[in-house]
Scaffold this motif. Structure first.
Motif: not given
Length: 313
Positions: A211-239
């Motif tokens: 949250a601090e490093g990517r300047k994201m809301d912790p609530v938004q981080v938790r939605k992404l932080a379920d342990g799954r991996i992303y491709t670089g392309k997906q990660a770019k779209q998600l910030g």
């Protein structure tokens, strides 16, 4: 018989001499290229499983040892000729402690006024992503595997196997929970709760880092932080990363951030190599040994982690 032995020895000596000559010749060519280059960017490798220190010994698998990496980062931070640092990353994660130690040193480099950019390779997940969030910019290949924001602790229960083999293990302990996690006993609900609290605590730290490093809301981080991996392309779209590209892209971005004009000089912070590494490097046309390919640690559900060696994965 003696003639054959002597001939074999002579051939071996000649091959060894040729290999050494090629290694030093290659080093000379690279030194000349460095001398002709401009302002310096340090390259720090984070490859293999992240640990607080290397287990040592010949034949051990490649690890990203925090004590070695932080030393290299410190050298880059204190060297006035180095203007920025690129973390060349290829790791599936590792321990919480190792990841945190490297991340803290990355923060010190940035506090010194030098820019830090991450160049992701095949994989920069979990503990690798933890460290990445400490940098100024993250560059990923479209096919990079990253993310895996989460923490795992795995325990192996072998009680039934021991019973079948007629093995009886007695634990002599000083407290009710001193043998929690032992493979010869079943995990009690209370022990399960204690272990879960440890994992949850590290998870909260991970969410905060992202949250601090990517300047994201912790609530938004938790939605992404379920342990799954992303491709670089997906990660770019998600910030989760800043740009897509290769290592040259990372060099260009780093030079721009550091205000470097012209072609920067890239300084590998790995340091002096052993003679046999130089010889092999000379034969390959490169002074660096090829990194051991990762096995996709995040994709192995049966990976075992010691109870007190929690992995950021």
């Amino acid at each position: 018989m003696h003639k054959k032995i002597i001939t074999g020895v002579v051939i071996a000596v000649l091959l060894f001499s040729l290999a050494v000559a090629m290694a030093f010749m290659g080093n000379g060519e690279r030194t000349a290229q460095k001398t002709a280059a401009g302002e310096k960017i340090a390259i720090v490798h984070i490859e293999g499983t992240i640990m607080s220190s290397s287990p040592g010994g010949f034949g051990n698998p490649a690890v990203a040892a925090a004590d070695q990496i932080t030393r290299q980062l410190k050298e880059a931070r204190e060297n006035p000729d180095i203007k920025a640092v690129i973390l060349k990353m290829n790791t599936g994660g590792g321990t919480v402690v190792g990841s945190d130690e490297i991340g803290r040193e990355v923060e010190r480099v940035r506090q010194s006024g030098k820019k830090v950019v991450v160049a992701m390779g095949e994989m920069a997940a979990s503990g690798g992503y933890w460290i990445s969030c400490k940098a100024d910019k993250i560059v990923a290949n479209p096919g990079t595997f990253t993310g895996s924001i989460g923490v795992i602790m795995q325990l192996t229960e072998m009680k039934d196997l021991f019973n079948k083999l007629g093995i009886e293990v007695k634990n002599i302990k000083t407290g009710a929970y001193k043998d929690m996690g032992s493979s010869n006993k079943e995990l009690s609900p209370e022990e399960q709760e204690i272990f879960q609290s440890l994992v949850n605590d590290s998870y909260e730290d991970f969410v905060k880092v992202v949250a601090e490093g990517r300047k994201m809301d912790p609530v938004q981080v938790r939605k992404l932080a379920d342990g799954r991996i992303y491709t670089g392309k997906q990660a770019k779209q998600l910030g989760l990363v800043d740009a897509l590209g290769d290592f040259d892209t990372a060099v260009q971005i780093t030079a721009e951030l550091a205000g470097i004009k012209g072609e920067p000089e890239l300084i590998d912070m790995t340091g002096e190599q052993l003679l046999w590494q130089q010889i092999l490097g000379g034969l390959q046309g490169n002074t660096q040994l090829m990194p051991i390919p990762l096995e996709g640690l995040l994709l192995l559900p049966d990976k075992v982690a010691a109870p007190m060696n929690t992995n950021v994965e």
